[in-house]
Write an enzyme that holds these catalytic residues in place. Structure first.
Site, PDB file in Angstrom:
ATOM      1  N   CYS A   1      15.656   9.239 -12.707  1.00  0.00           N
ATOM      2  CA  CYS A   1      16.384   9.935 -11.649  1.00  0.00           C
ATOM      3  C   CYS A   1      16.963  11.266 -12.126  1.00  0.00           C
ATOM      4  O   CYS A   1      17.370  12.090 -11.311  1.00  0.00           O
ATOM      5  CB  CYS A   1      17.501   9.047 -11.111  1.00  0.00           C
ATOM      6  SG  CYS A   1      16.888   7.541 -10.345  1.00  0.00           S
TER       7      CYS A   1
ATOM      8  N   GLY B   1      17.818  -0.068  -4.913  1.00  0.00           N
ATOM      9  CA  GLY B   1      19.079  -0.080  -5.647  1.00  0.00           C
ATOM     10  C   GLY B   1      20.045   1.009  -5.227  1.00  0.00           C
ATOM     11  O   GLY B   1      21.260   0.785  -5.169  1.00  0.00           O
ATOM     12  N   THR B   2      19.541   2.194  -4.930  1.00  0.00           N
ATOM     13  CA  THR B   2      20.431   3.299  -4.562  1.00  0.00           C
ATOM     14  C   THR B   2      21.174   3.001  -3.271  1.00  0.00           C
ATOM     15  O   THR B   2      22.390   3.203  -3.174  1.00  0.00           O
ATOM     16  CB  THR B   2      19.631   4.607  -4.440  1.00  0.00           C
ATOM     17  OG1 THR B   2      19.093   4.941  -5.722  1.00  0.00           O
ATOM     18  CG2 THR B   2      20.521   5.751  -3.967  1.00  0.00           C
TER      19      THR B   2
END
Length: 420
Positions: free
Chosen positions: A354, A71-72
């Site tokens: 995160c 996703g990042t």
């Protein structure tokens, strides 16, 4: 003692089925998909089968799916490449002196500096993969509007439209918040952006971070009217280190990683064949299963709110992810609670994985108006398909004496309720 894993929003266990699908590509089928001989072509065929599977789950075409490391990377690619490509287009569309003068007056951007223009619209409760990327783009001369949200975490579509400028390139709003689980009005925002384009001729790309939502709720890119969508495998019982970026046909999105012709020349790097195959198998299973997560979630919320005093739910009480529970316990410190829960084999989170280790309260909770002292007492419990009503009952029963003990030792609680 039994383990209670209540942090599926951080990551999920790899399913047996996904692992079985991956094993040949970790052992005997080890070919590089970019090679022309048999081993490589079998690996390439496996990737293309997986691409078709993933595309089906969101109503997309296989050619619109690009595999990434997660996703990042997908979020970074969507934002950075869109904005950098948009600058060249802005230099053509905003060239007339009258327009340039208006831009200069209203947006601090002169005709000589058009290549430094560009505007992004997002919101204050996005994942850090979006917020930190926006901060990076601000350093490169782009403007970012961070829209506020209401007390349940909703973005107002009217606010999105009101924030549009002549140099707006991109809107990025997540499908569902990773901390409080609130679902955003993506389809309404997408429809209004399409209407804006039809009425004004200004095409603004629409990206959504679907990392928490993909395979947990139904998603269709045409119904949502999004141009770009990010997702990650490890949130749905797939392997870590693989995700996808959906790019609608016709969107010119430059490469983000350079050095090879993989992913049809848009994403360089040797493909993670085993990861891609495992991702597709996990997505196929997750999207095809109707679990009872919502019922288990609601039962957990009810018990926490009814049986533990001074407890409040964060996020929309109904329009939220089916596996997400986020609460604030007044008069306690969340990090201490996590440590004590860990001793009871209850594994939960105070917010986004995160942001673990941060001394600041969650940016999501402060954005929805939670006081700092209450935000420090937050707890996120995210369940999985295997979590039962018995599991959450046992978790609540174990939590209640821990929270009572923490409050008894809390000076704030004692000063208010014990001492006269």
């Amino acid at each position: 003692m039994k383990d209670y894993y209540m942090d599926h929003a951080a990551t999920t266990p790899l399913s047996k089925e996904a692992l079985e699908a991956m094993m040949p590509y970790l052992t005997t089928e080890y070919g590089n998909a970019s090679t022309v001989y048999t081993y490589g072509q079998r690996a390439k065929a496996a990737i293309e089968r997986s691409r078709r599977t993933i595309a089906t789950t969101i109503g997309a075409k296989p050619s619109e799916i690009y595999f990434t490391s997660g996703g990042t990377e997908s979020d970074n690619w969507a934002l950075i490449s869109t904005c950098e490509a948009g600058r060249e287009q802005l230099s053509k569309t905003l060239q007339p002196q009258a327009t340039a003068a208006a831009v200069d007056q209203k947006y601090r951007c002169s005709s000589k500096a058009l290549m430094k223009c560009g505007h992004i619209i997002t919101d204050q409760i996005e994942h850090h993969a979006i917020l930190h990327t926006c901060a990076y783009l601000e350093k490169r001369g782009f403007d970012v509007t961070y829209l506020p949200v209401d007390h349940e975490g909703h973005v107002d579509p009217d606010a999105v439209m009101a924030a549009i400028r002549p140099d707006t390139l991109l809107v990025s709003i997540m499908v569902a918040n990773n901390e409080i689980g609130t679902l955003e009005p993506i389809a309404e925002i997408g429809a209004r952006l399409q209407k804006h384009a039809a009425e004004t001729g200004q095409r603004i790309l629409f990206h959504t971070d679907a990392v928490q939502a993909y395979a947990h709720i139904p998603l269709d890119v045409d119904e949502l009217k999004v141009d770009l969508m990010s997702a990650s495998s490890h949130k749905l019982n797939g392997p870590k280190g693989v995700g996808f970026l959906y790019v609608r046909r016709g969107v010119k999105l430059p490469s983000f990683l350079h050095g090879g012709e993989q992913e049809r020349g848009r994403r360089a790097g040797t493909e993670n064949v085993a990861g891609i195959v495992g991702f597709a198998r996990a997505a196929e299973l997750a999207c095809g299963v109707n679990t009872q997560e919502s019922a288990v979630r609601d039962h957990l919320i009810k018990r926490l709110l009814v049986e533990i005093p001074y407890t409040s739910l964060n996020g929309d009480p109904t329009h939220r992810l089916p596996n997400n529970v986020n609460v604030c316990f007044k008069y306690i410190e969340g990090e201490t609670l996590l440590l004590l829960l860990n001793e009871k084999h209850i594994y939960a989170s105070a917010g986004s994985a995160c942001a673990s280790g941060s001394l600041e309260p969650s940016h999501v909770l402060t954005a929805i108006g939670i006081a700092h002292e209450d935000a420090y007492g937050s707890l996120r419990l995210t369940i999985g398909p295997e979590t039962t009503l018995e599991d959450v009952d046992e978790v609540v029963d174990l939590m209640k004496p821990i929270i009572a003990h923490l409050r008894e030792t809390s000076p704030q609680y004692r000063n208010r309720f014990i001492t006269s």
